[in-house]
Write a protein that holds these residues in place. Structure first.
Motif, PDB file in Angstrom:
ATOM      1  N   ASP A  21      42.492  35.999  44.959  1.00  0.00           N
ATOM      2  CA  ASP A  21      42.114  37.406  44.997  1.00  0.00           C
ATOM      3  C   ASP A  21      40.639  37.526  45.325  1.00  0.00           C
ATOM      4  N   VAL A  23      37.250  38.872  46.801  1.00  0.00           N
ATOM      5  CA  VAL A  23      36.631  40.172  47.023  1.00  0.00           C
ATOM      6  C   VAL A  23      36.005  40.200  48.402  1.00  0.00           C
ATOM      7  N   SER A  37      36.350  45.346  47.774  1.00  0.00           N
ATOM      8  CA  SER A  37      37.779  45.605  47.895  1.00  0.00           C
ATOM      9  C   SER A  37      38.529  44.282  47.851  1.00  0.00           C
ATOM     10  N   GLU A  41      42.195  47.327  49.041  1.00  0.00           N
ATOM     11  CA  GLU A  41      42.090  48.299  47.948  1.00  0.00           C
ATOM     12  C   GLU A  41      40.693  48.277  47.350  1.00  0.00           C
ATOM     13  N   VAL A  43      37.977  48.119  44.701  1.00  0.00           N
ATOM     14  CA  VAL A  43      38.021  47.677  43.303  1.00  0.00           C
ATOM     15  C   VAL A  43      36.737  47.999  42.544  1.00  0.00           C
ATOM     16  N   VAL A  62      33.596  48.138  38.110  1.00  0.00           N
ATOM     17  CA  VAL A  62      34.905  47.673  38.550  1.00  0.00           C
ATOM     18  C   VAL A  62      35.891  48.624  37.892  1.00  0.00           C
ATOM     19  N   HIS A  63      36.741  49.232  38.706  1.00  0.00           N
ATOM     20  CA  HIS A  63      37.697  50.204  38.198  1.00  0.00           C
ATOM     21  C   HIS A  63      38.597  49.557  37.136  1.00  0.00           C
ATOM     22  N   TYR A  66      41.368  47.025  37.553  1.00  0.00           N
ATOM     23  CA  TYR A  66      41.017  45.724  38.135  1.00  0.00           C
ATOM     24  C   TYR A  66      40.125  44.892  37.213  1.00  0.00           C
ATOM     25  N   ARG A  69      39.382  40.390  36.055  1.00  0.00           N
ATOM     26  CA  ARG A  69      39.874  39.482  37.100  1.00  0.00           C
ATOM     27  C   ARG A  69      38.755  38.717  37.805  1.00  0.00           C
ATOM     28  N   TYR A  71      36.255  40.093  39.464  1.00  0.00           N
ATOM     29  CA  TYR A  71      35.763  40.780  40.656  1.00  0.00           C
ATOM     30  C   TYR A  71      34.296  41.167  40.544  1.00  0.00           C
TER      31      TYR A  71
END
Length: 114
Positions: A21, A23, A37, A41, A43, A62-63, A66, A69, A71
């Motif tokens: 995953d 970024v 993203s 998407e 993030v 970071v939303h 998400y 993880r 990110y």
């Protein structure tokens, strides 16, 4: 296309490295924001204030869906590497960035001590 993509994002989308995953990061100087993203998407993002010799990193988001993880770490690493390449210094106002630099001393030399 995300709203951020339609809002004048400049610079190429670049992969920050990492696992499956990974970024992707776009830099939007007009918005003073780095946008992250994954798989197209959005993030999260890092906001900053640009100054002639330094970048004041003010906020990392970071939303919620998400979170947890990795990110934020990938995004902040990308931002710090990009600032290093520009020759500027960093003023870490954002608590996440402060903690990230404390845990990754290879970025300590970027911090503007003035």
């Amino acid at each position: 296309m995300s709203a951020d993509s339609a809002a004048g994002v400049s610079g190429a989308r670049k992969d920050s490295g990492g696992g499956a995953d990974r970024v992707e990061v776009e830099h939007s100087p007009a918005r003073e924001r780095y946008l992250a993203s994954v798989g197209g998407e959005p993030v999260g993002y890092v906001d900053y204030v640009a100054e002639p010799e330094r970048m004041v990193l003010t906020h990392t988001v970071v939303h919620d869906r998400y979170a947890g993880r990795g990110y934020a770490g990938q995004l902040v690493r990308y931002v710090l590497d990009d600032i290093r390449a520009s020759g500027k210094k960093v003023v870490p106002v954002c608590s996440y960035v402060v903690t990230y630099i404390e845990r990754h001393p290879e970025y300590q030399d970027l911090v503007d001590a003035s």
